[in-house]
Design a protein around this motif. Structure first.
Motif, PDB file in Angstrom:
ATOM      1  N   ALA A 206     -70.648 -28.902 -20.053  1.00 54.52           N
ATOM      2  CA  ALA A 206     -71.423 -29.839 -19.213  1.00 54.52           C
ATOM      3  C   ALA A 206     -71.134 -31.417 -19.603  1.00 54.52           C
ATOM      4  CB  ALA A 206     -72.743 -29.581 -19.764  1.00 54.52           C
ATOM      5  N   VAL A 207     -70.814 -31.685 -20.838  1.00 50.82           N
ATOM      6  CA  VAL A 207     -70.419 -32.909 -21.246  1.00 50.82           C
ATOM      7  C   VAL A 207     -69.035 -33.180 -20.765  1.00 50.82           C
ATOM      8  CG1 VAL A 207     -69.684 -34.357 -23.259  1.00 50.82           C
ATOM      9  CG2 VAL A 207     -71.731 -32.730 -23.642  1.00 50.82           C
ATOM     10  N   GLU A 208     -68.328 -32.419 -20.418  1.00 48.85           N
ATOM     11  CA  GLU A 208     -66.779 -32.616 -19.784  1.00 48.85           C
ATOM     12  C   GLU A 208     -66.895 -32.903 -18.469  1.00 48.85           C
ATOM     13  OE1 GLU A 208     -63.291 -29.883 -20.619  1.00 48.85           O
ATOM     14  OE2 GLU A 208     -63.819 -29.265 -18.645  1.00 48.85           O
ATOM     15  N   HIS A 209     -67.971 -32.299 -17.667  1.00 49.25           N
ATOM     16  CA  HIS A 209     -68.230 -32.352 -16.351  1.00 49.25           C
ATOM     17  C   HIS A 209     -68.729 -33.893 -16.234  1.00 49.25           C
ATOM     18  CE1 HIS A 209     -70.749 -31.166 -12.550  1.00 49.25           C
ATOM     19  NE2 HIS A 209     -69.627 -31.873 -12.155  1.00 49.25           N
ATOM     20  N   GLY A 210     -69.629 -34.322 -17.057  1.00 56.16           N
ATOM     21  CA  GLY A 210     -70.026 -35.664 -17.129  1.00 56.16           C
ATOM     22  C   GLY A 210     -68.967 -36.737 -17.425  1.00 56.16           C
ATOM     23  N   VAL A 211     -67.991 -36.324 -17.894  1.00 59.53           N
ATOM     24  CA  VAL A 211     -66.796 -37.315 -18.177  1.00 59.53           C
ATOM     25  C   VAL A 211     -66.235 -37.440 -16.747  1.00 59.53           C
ATOM     26  CG1 VAL A 211     -64.842 -37.959 -19.258  1.00 59.53           C
ATOM     27  CG2 VAL A 211     -66.716 -37.035 -20.576  1.00 59.53           C
ATOM     28  N   ASP A 212     -65.961 -36.173 -16.102  1.00 61.44           N
ATOM     29  CA  ASP A 212     -65.116 -36.219 -15.014  1.00 61.44           C
ATOM     30  C   ASP A 212     -65.801 -36.975 -13.906  1.00 61.44           C
ATOM     31  OD1 ASP A 212     -62.844 -34.731 -12.987  1.00 61.44           O
ATOM     32  OD2 ASP A 212     -65.141 -34.453 -12.074  1.00 61.44           O
ATOM     33  N   ASP A 213     -67.336 -36.766 -13.872  1.00 65.45           N
ATOM     34  CA  ASP A 213     -67.893 -37.276 -12.632  1.00 65.45           C
ATOM     35  C   ASP A 213     -68.135 -38.830 -13.013  1.00 65.45           C
ATOM     36  OD1 ASP A 213     -67.803 -34.856 -11.195  1.00 65.45           O
ATOM     37  OD2 ASP A 213     -70.083 -34.566 -11.137  1.00 65.45           O
ATOM     38  N   LEU A 214     -68.098 -39.200 -13.965  1.00 63.46           N
ATOM     39  CA  LEU A 214     -68.132 -40.650 -14.385  1.00 63.46           C
ATOM     40  C   LEU A 214     -67.346 -41.515 -13.589  1.00 63.46           C
ATOM     41  CD1 LEU A 214     -68.191 -42.371 -17.778  1.00 63.46           C
ATOM     42  CD2 LEU A 214     -66.680 -43.150 -16.110  1.00 63.46           C
TER      43      LEU A 214
ATOM     44  N   GLY B 125     -60.449 -38.766 -24.129  1.00 61.47           N
ATOM     45  CA  GLY B 125     -61.138 -38.083 -25.455  1.00 61.47           C
ATOM     46  C   GLY B 125     -61.366 -36.699 -25.050  1.00 61.47           C
ATOM     47  N   ALA B 126     -61.754 -36.596 -23.741  1.00 61.39           N
ATOM     48  CA  ALA B 126     -62.342 -35.381 -23.281  1.00 61.39           C
ATOM     49  C   ALA B 126     -61.212 -34.263 -23.169  1.00 61.39           C
ATOM     50  CB  ALA B 126     -63.196 -35.354 -22.164  1.00 61.39           C
ATOM     51  N   ALA B 127     -60.176 -34.893 -22.817  1.00 60.87           N
ATOM     52  CA  ALA B 127     -59.015 -34.132 -22.576  1.00 60.87           C
ATOM     53  C   ALA B 127     -58.349 -33.409 -23.952  1.00 60.87           C
ATOM     54  CB  ALA B 127     -57.820 -34.800 -21.933  1.00 60.87           C
TER      55      ALA B 127
ATOM     56  N   LEU C  95     -60.596 -44.436 -21.114  1.00 62.07           N
ATOM     57  CA  LEU C  95     -60.810 -43.739 -22.431  1.00 62.07           C
ATOM     58  C   LEU C  95     -61.568 -42.636 -22.753  1.00 62.07           C
ATOM     59  CD1 LEU C  95     -61.019 -47.056 -24.419  1.00 62.07           C
ATOM     60  CD2 LEU C  95     -59.060 -45.694 -24.306  1.00 62.07           C
ATOM     61  N   PRO C  96     -62.853 -42.236 -21.852  1.00 64.76           N
ATOM     62  CA  PRO C  96     -63.400 -41.174 -22.040  1.00 64.76           C
ATOM     63  C   PRO C  96     -62.727 -39.986 -21.732  1.00 64.76           C
ATOM     64  CG  PRO C  96     -64.907 -43.124 -21.132  1.00 64.76           C
ATOM     65  CD  PRO C  96     -63.414 -43.487 -21.187  1.00 64.76           C
TER      66      PRO C  96
END
Length: 387
Positions: A11-19, A167-169, A163-164
């Motif tokens: 869910a957090v990773e999805h948030g980074v993508d949809d940012l 970090g997520a990758a 940058l986000p």
């Protein structure tokens, strides 16, 4: 890592993508102000973020159903970020259009495999709800990130927005212990409720609902900030924040979706959300002051946020044998399709003003509500309960 923690991490990773999806419309006021573009060109940038994504989404969905390609998640995430990061570096309209197009392709690659990974955790509707909330929160964070970076440092600072994703990758690529077997009792009964059959007709109606919402949501995301800037003489930075209120309210409201569907049912929540959205959109456009406009905008965002998890979980219930394809449509294709209408809305806004252009969108919640009428919930038909 437990199934719950794995679903939350996704869910957090999805948030980074949809940012990065949320960042594209938030960049428009700065692009219009800095480069002197008209609203037709601005709408073309939203089209760039969605046109290739719309074509590629079903293909990536089929790929996720047939093959396990977890690398698509990281590759898609970094591509989505790289395209947005390059917006402030390139100079020409064509180059900007191309890098935003690339970002949209990255988003298309990310969603189907990520949704399949969520389903594999065995957390059911609850896990998909977290995943959806994460994406909406990320979309809502996009305007805030743009306001912070671009508003503070200028358009040339867009590389910092990557940058986000970096970090997520890194987190996604760190080896971790494989999760244990999933308890069958925790797996939702979506496939059982569908009795092993794919319900393509109802999935088609549902796709129409999500496309209608998408046109409304993307139209507002692209031009609401510009509309408020023109009508109330707001700065581009403040306009981006108002867009964050719209998307942020949607993300917060999504958290209530699970409780509402347990109490009233999925289809009732869908219909109620779109019925509420119609007068709230009118109030947003007719508000006599910026404060009232922002209040109406927040409520409208909430009304459009509540049904989003239902789109995905109901879509997967309709297509239990094509989970990746269902996710690519409800999370990707049907969402990105809304951007295809942005150039036309931009041209109308140039000719008749943003109020008239956004007033056209009043037909979207009405149409979405009507398209929910043929829908039924497979779990309600069989009397099974949702997680």
């Amino acid at each position: 890592m437990t199934a719950r923690r794995r679903a939350l991490a996704l869910a957090v990773e999805h948030g980074v993508d949809d940012l990065y999806q949320g960042a594209v419309p938030a960049l428009l006021p700065a692009l219009v102000a800095t480069r002197g573009w008209d609203l037709t060109r601005a709408g073309g940038i939203v089209l760039a973020a969605t046109v290739l994504s719309s074509v590629a989404q079903p293909l990536f969905g089929v790929l996720a159903d047939r093959l396990r390609v977890p690398g698509l998640r990281v590759a898609g995430l970094l591509t989505a970020a790289g395209g947005v990061a390059a917006v402030g570096v390139v100079d020409s309209y064509v180059a900007t259009w191309a890098v935003v197009l690339l970002s949209g392709l990255g988003t298309a690659a990310y969603h189907p495999e990520a949704a399949r990974a969520v389903h594999a955790t065995g957390t059911g509707d609850r896990g998909m709800g977290w995943f959806t909330v994460g994406g909406l929160a990320g979309f809502a964070a996009g305007p805030a990130a743009v306001g912070l970076v671009v508003g503070g440092l200028g358009l040339g600072a867009t590389p910092l927005l990557a940058l986000p994703a970096v970090g997520a990758a890194v987190v996604a690529l760190v080896p971790r212990r494989r999760p244990g077997p999933v308890d069958p009792g925790r797996v939702p009964a979506a496939s059982e409720s569908a009795r092993g059959r794919d319900d393509w007709p109802r999935f088609g109606w549902l796709t129409g609902v999500v496309v209608s919402r998408s046109v409304l949501f993307y139209g507002l995301s692209a031009f609401l900030a510009v509309h408020l800037t023109i009508r109330f003489d707001l700065s581009p930075g403040l306009a981006a924040i108002t867009l964050g209120i719209f998307t942020g309210a949607g993300a917060v409201a999504t958290i209530t979706s699970s409780a509402l569907t347990r109490r009233f049912g999925r289809t009732a929540v869908l219909r109620g959300s779109y019925v509420a959205a119609l007068p709230l959109l009118a109030a947003t456009l007719l508000a006599p002051s910026p404060v009232l406009a922002l209040v109406a905008t927040g409520l409208l965002g909430a009304a459009l946020g509540v049904p989003v998890p239902v789109h995905t979980t109901l879509g997967q219930a309709y297509l239990p044998h094509h989970l990746g394809l269902a996710a690519s449509v409800t999370l990707g294709l049907a969402v990105s399709a809304g951007g295809l209408a942005s150039p036309a809305l931009g041209a109308l806004a140039d000719h008749a003003g943003t109020t008239v252009a956004l007033a056209v969108l009043l037909g979207c919640p009405l149409l979405a509500g009507l398209l929910t009428l043929p829908l039924t919930d497979p779990e309600e038909r069989t009397g099974s309960s949702r997680a």
